[in-house]
Enzyme design. Structure first.
Site, PDB file in Angstrom:
ATOM      1  N   GLN A  72      -7.760  -4.513   8.070  1.00  0.00           N
ATOM      2  CA  GLN A  72      -7.060  -3.500   8.855  1.00  0.00           C
ATOM      3  C   GLN A  72      -5.816  -4.169   9.445  1.00  0.00           C
ATOM      4  OE1 GLN A  72      -6.021  -0.685   9.525  1.00  0.00           O
ATOM      5  NE2 GLN A  72      -7.914   0.310  10.219  1.00  0.00           N
ATOM      6  N   TYR A 112     -12.240  -5.653   9.363  1.00  0.00           N
ATOM      7  CA  TYR A 112     -11.594  -5.291  10.631  1.00  0.00           C
ATOM      8  C   TYR A 112     -11.558  -6.494  11.568  1.00  0.00           C
ATOM      9  CZ  TYR A 112     -12.542  -0.896   8.432  1.00  0.00           C
ATOM     10  OH  TYR A 112     -12.571   0.121   7.497  1.00  0.00           O
ATOM     11  N   GLU A 145       0.851  -1.192   0.000  1.00  0.00           N
ATOM     12  CA  GLU A 145       0.000   0.000   0.000  1.00  0.00           C
ATOM     13  C   GLU A 145       0.887   1.242   0.000  1.00  0.00           C
ATOM     14  OE1 GLU A 145      -3.671   0.855   2.597  1.00  0.00           O
ATOM     15  OE2 GLU A 145      -2.187   2.266   3.369  1.00  0.00           O
ATOM     16  N   ALA A 147      -7.786  10.910   3.247  1.00  0.00           N
ATOM     17  CA  ALA A 147      -7.642  10.274   4.566  1.00  0.00           C
ATOM     18  C   ALA A 147      -8.458  11.108   5.513  1.00  0.00           C
ATOM     19  CB  ALA A 147      -6.197  10.230   5.031  1.00  0.00           C
ATOM     20  N   LYS A 164       7.839   3.623   2.228  1.00  0.00           N
ATOM     21  CA  LYS A 164       9.244   3.426   2.611  1.00  0.00           C
ATOM     22  C   LYS A 164       9.799   2.194   1.888  1.00  0.00           C
ATOM     23  CE  LYS A 164       9.516   6.065   6.677  1.00  0.00           C
ATOM     24  NZ  LYS A 164       9.044   7.303   6.085  1.00  0.00           N
ATOM     25  N   ALA A 199     -20.142   1.747   2.773  1.00  0.00           N
ATOM     26  CA  ALA A 199     -19.348   1.346   1.605  1.00  0.00           C
ATOM     27  C   ALA A 199     -20.142   0.416   0.685  1.00  0.00           C
ATOM     28  CB  ALA A 199     -18.067   0.655   2.076  1.00  0.00           C
ATOM     29  N   ASP A 229     -13.529   7.637   6.722  1.00  0.00           N
ATOM     30  CA  ASP A 229     -13.834   8.020   8.110  1.00  0.00           C
ATOM     31  C   ASP A 229     -14.737   9.236   8.109  1.00  0.00           C
ATOM     32  OD1 ASP A 229     -12.462   6.089   9.628  1.00  0.00           O
ATOM     33  OD2 ASP A 229     -10.558   7.041   9.062  1.00  0.00           O
ATOM     34  N   HIS A 246     -14.796  -2.965  13.498  1.00  0.00           N
ATOM     35  CA  HIS A 246     -14.666  -1.549  13.152  1.00  0.00           C
ATOM     36  C   HIS A 246     -14.930  -0.718  14.416  1.00  0.00           C
ATOM     37  CE1 HIS A 246     -15.951   2.368  11.462  1.00  0.00           C
ATOM     38  NE2 HIS A 246     -14.973   2.127  10.628  1.00  0.00           N
ATOM     39  N   TYR A 271      -6.794   6.921  -0.873  1.00  0.00           N
ATOM     40  CA  TYR A 271      -7.601   8.039  -1.383  1.00  0.00           C
ATOM     41  C   TYR A 271      -7.913   8.957  -0.219  1.00  0.00           C
ATOM     42  CZ  TYR A 271     -11.562  10.215  -3.906  1.00  0.00           C
ATOM     43  OH  TYR A 271     -12.426  11.078  -4.528  1.00  0.00           O
TER      44      TYR A 271
HETATM   45  P1  FAD Z   1     -18.346   0.340   6.031  1.00  0.00           P
HETATM   46  O1  FAD Z   1     -18.067  -1.001   5.444  1.00  0.00           O
HETATM   47  O2  FAD Z   1     -19.396   1.163   5.425  1.00  0.00           O
HETATM   48  O3  FAD Z   1     -18.470   0.218   7.575  1.00  0.00           O
HETATM   49  C1  FAD Z   1     -18.458   1.373   8.420  1.00  0.00           C
HETATM   50  C2  FAD Z   1     -19.247   1.092   9.684  1.00  0.00           C
HETATM   51  O4  FAD Z   1     -20.650   1.003   9.378  1.00  0.00           O
HETATM   52  C3  FAD Z   1     -18.904  -0.241  10.349  1.00  0.00           C
HETATM   53  O5  FAD Z   1     -19.009  -0.046  11.734  1.00  0.00           O
HETATM   54  C4  FAD Z   1     -20.000  -1.182   9.849  1.00  0.00           C
HETATM   55  O6  FAD Z   1     -20.219  -2.275  10.726  1.00  0.00           O
HETATM   56  C5  FAD Z   1     -21.199  -0.236   9.794  1.00  0.00           C
HETATM   57  N1  FAD Z   1     -22.213  -0.607   8.812  1.00  0.00           N
HETATM   58  C6  FAD Z   1     -22.020  -1.046   7.552  1.00  0.00           C
HETATM   59  N2  FAD Z   1     -23.205  -1.254   6.939  1.00  0.00           N
HETATM   60  C7  FAD Z   1     -24.167  -0.916   7.830  1.00  0.00           C
HETATM   61  C8  FAD Z   1     -25.591  -0.892   7.798  1.00  0.00           C
HETATM   62  N3  FAD Z   1     -26.277  -1.282   6.713  1.00  0.00           N
HETATM   63  N4  FAD Z   1     -26.282  -0.473   8.911  1.00  0.00           N
HETATM   64  C9  FAD Z   1     -25.614  -0.083  10.028  1.00  0.00           C
HETATM   65  N5  FAD Z   1     -24.252  -0.091  10.115  1.00  0.00           N
HETATM   66  C10 FAD Z   1     -23.545  -0.493   9.033  1.00  0.00           C
HETATM   67  N6  FAD Z   1      -9.792   5.636   4.541  1.00  0.00           N
HETATM   68  C11 FAD Z   1      -9.551   6.636   3.659  1.00  0.00           C
HETATM   69  O7  FAD Z   1     -10.000   7.782   3.869  1.00  0.00           O
HETATM   70  N7  FAD Z   1      -8.815   6.412   2.524  1.00  0.00           N
HETATM   71  C12 FAD Z   1      -8.297   5.187   2.219  1.00  0.00           C
HETATM   72  O8  FAD Z   1      -7.639   5.034   1.180  1.00  0.00           O
HETATM   73  C13 FAD Z   1      -8.524   4.116   3.137  1.00  0.00           C
HETATM   74  N8  FAD Z   1      -8.036   2.868   2.887  1.00  0.00           N
HETATM   75  C14 FAD Z   1      -8.322   1.849   3.749  1.00  0.00           C
HETATM   76  C15 FAD Z   1      -7.838   0.559   3.453  1.00  0.00           C
HETATM   77  C16 FAD Z   1      -8.086  -0.499   4.326  1.00  0.00           C
HETATM   78  C17 FAD Z   1      -7.580  -1.875   3.994  1.00  0.00           C
HETATM   79  C18 FAD Z   1      -8.822  -0.272   5.529  1.00  0.00           C
HETATM   80  C19 FAD Z   1      -9.063  -1.397   6.490  1.00  0.00           C
HETATM   81  C20 FAD Z   1      -9.305   0.998   5.828  1.00  0.00           C
HETATM   82  C21 FAD Z   1      -9.073   2.070   4.937  1.00  0.00           C
HETATM   83  N9  FAD Z   1      -9.547   3.366   5.195  1.00  0.00           N
HETATM   84  C22 FAD Z   1      -9.304   4.386   4.310  1.00  0.00           C
HETATM   85  C23 FAD Z   1     -10.307   3.655   6.423  1.00  0.00           C
HETATM   86  C24 FAD Z   1     -11.830   3.479   6.237  1.00  0.00           C
HETATM   87  O9  FAD Z   1     -12.315   4.447   5.340  1.00  0.00           O
HETATM   88  C25 FAD Z   1     -12.484   3.637   7.609  1.00  0.00           C
HETATM   89  O10 FAD Z   1     -12.131   2.574   8.460  1.00  0.00           O
HETATM   90  C26 FAD Z   1     -13.981   3.879   7.634  1.00  0.00           C
HETATM   91  O11 FAD Z   1     -14.333   4.302   8.962  1.00  0.00           O
HETATM   92  C27 FAD Z   1     -14.843   2.660   7.311  1.00  0.00           C
HETATM   93  O12 FAD Z   1     -14.788   2.346   5.998  1.00  0.00           O
HETATM   94  P2  FAD Z   1     -15.460   0.983   5.451  1.00  0.00           P
HETATM   95  O13 FAD Z   1     -15.356   1.015   3.997  1.00  0.00           O
HETATM   96  O14 FAD Z   1     -14.927  -0.185   6.185  1.00  0.00           O
HETATM   97  O15 FAD Z   1     -16.983   1.249   5.894  1.00  0.00           O
END
Ligand code: FAD
Length: 288
Positions: free
Chosen positions: A175, A144, A17, A51, A271, A124, A108, A148, A49
């Site tokens: 994660q 996660y 990454e 942060a 790095k 997502a 986030d 999460h 993308y």
């Molecule tokens: P989701 O899958 O939407 O989940 C978010 C929360 O909502 C979780 O608690 C989930 O349980 C809950 N949820 C999901 N669906 C529902 C529903 N229908 N009803 C109620 N609750 C629900 N961030 C960045 O800004 N840029 C990046 O490039 C980036 N890359 C990442 C790469 C990886 C491998 C990881 C693990 C994280 C990355 N993140 C990045 C961070 C990520 O955007 C955050 O962790 C964010 O808070 C959650 O994103 P998600 O896509 O997992 O969300």
């Protein structure tokens, strides 16, 4: 090439990454970093993308640099703070640049974020469906092993993960985690819930103590005793800490591979020396 094809053949894959710069004048030096990382022949390279809900930055530009070095790019994309038009324009831009892999993320919730009258994306899973409607993409998502941070409990977290996968995910990237047992428990939970897409295990080499506060605490990871002992012993000596952190990550990888995990993703923090030491130190193991 599609990442689902790269990771589906039972061979070990090690991917990296990277993150794009915030300013345009740093794009060239990031491209040099990409070229250095590409020398270690990662199976693919993912490009973050924004942060914490910040601007999209230069993800496409850097993903193109990955491609120019002969490596398959995976472009991250977050949706929380975007309109549908913005998402369509980024996805179409990726498509016209020949980038066919997207990691679909919610992003986030920015500090002090006021939900607008029209919130286009809340999870997502909505983005996953949207991307598929816009073209023939391979789509991955985040997961996660320690749940999460916003989730109430493991039961709801894994149920939402299953819904997200069913919206059309081809793989999941985890994660970071520092105790492999956490990952093995998570893998079992996924199997019980019928989440059967490949899990790519995210490994973060902790090579200085600042990273613990900046990244690990933010991600809500627990730190095992063995890790804390390492930091206690070497944290004040930067070179020793760097070496210990690299060895810790390598030990995690060897254990994962020994336990049937074939797909490893290294959070390189841009790095090349660290990513290189890890991959070079494991050549026989990775290519076994
Ligand atoms: P989701 O899958 O939407 O989940 C978010 C929360 O909502 C979780 O608690 C989930 O349980 C809950 N949820 C999901 N669906 C529902 C529903 N229908 N009803 C109620 N609750 C629900 N961030 C960045 O800004 N840029 C990046 O490039 C980036 N890359 C990442 C790469 C990886 C491998 C990881 C693990 C994280 C990355 N993140 C990045 C961070 C990520 O955007 C955050 O962790 C964010 O808070 C959650 O994103 P998600 O896509 O997992 O969300």
């Amino acid at each position: 090439m599609k990442i689902k094809d790269i990771i589906s053949n039972n061979k070990v894959t090690v991917s990296f990454e990277v993150f794009p710069p915030k300013q345009w004048d740093k794009v060239e030096s990031t491209k040099q970093t990409i070229a250095e990382l590409a020398k270690f022949s990662p199976s693919f390279m993912s490009v973050t993308y924004g942060a914490a809900g910040t601007t999209s930055g230069y993800t496409t530009e850097i993903a193109n640099a990955v491609k120019d070095n002969g490596i398959t790019p995976l472009a991250h994309l977050t949706c929380m703070t975007s309109t549908r038009d913005k998402i369509h324009s980024v996805v179409n831009e990726l498509k016209s640049n020949g980038i066919e892999n997207i990691l679909a993320l919610r992003g986030d919730i920015p500090k002090d974020f006021v939900f607008p009258d029209k919130q286009y994306y809340t999870y997502a899973s909505q983005l996953v469906e949207e991307i598929h409607s816009l073209g023939d993409f391979c789509v991955g998502g985040a997961c996660y092993p320690e749940i999460h941070p916003e989730s109430e409990n493991r039961v709801t977290d894994i149920a939402h993960l299953k819904e997200k996968v069913d919206c059309g995910l081809d793989f999941l990237t985890t994660q970071m985690f520092f105790d492999n047992k956490v990952f093995y428990n998570f893998r079992e939970m996924c199997a019980i819930k019928g989440i059967d897409v490949p899990l790519v295990a995210g490994i973060m080499p902790i090579t200085n103590v600042n990273l613990i506060e900046r990244t690990v605490a933010l991600a809500g990871c627990t730190l095992p005793k063995k890790f804390n002992k390492m930091v206690e012993r070497f944290g004040s000596n930067s070179e020793a800490m760097k070496q210990a952190g690299i060895i810790y990550a390598m030990e995690q990888i060897v254990d994962l591979l020994s336990n049937g995990v074939n797909n490893i993703h290294i959070y390189t923090m841009n790095k090349p020396d660290i990513a290189g030491k890890i991959t070079q130190g494991l050549t026989e193991i990775i290519n076994e």
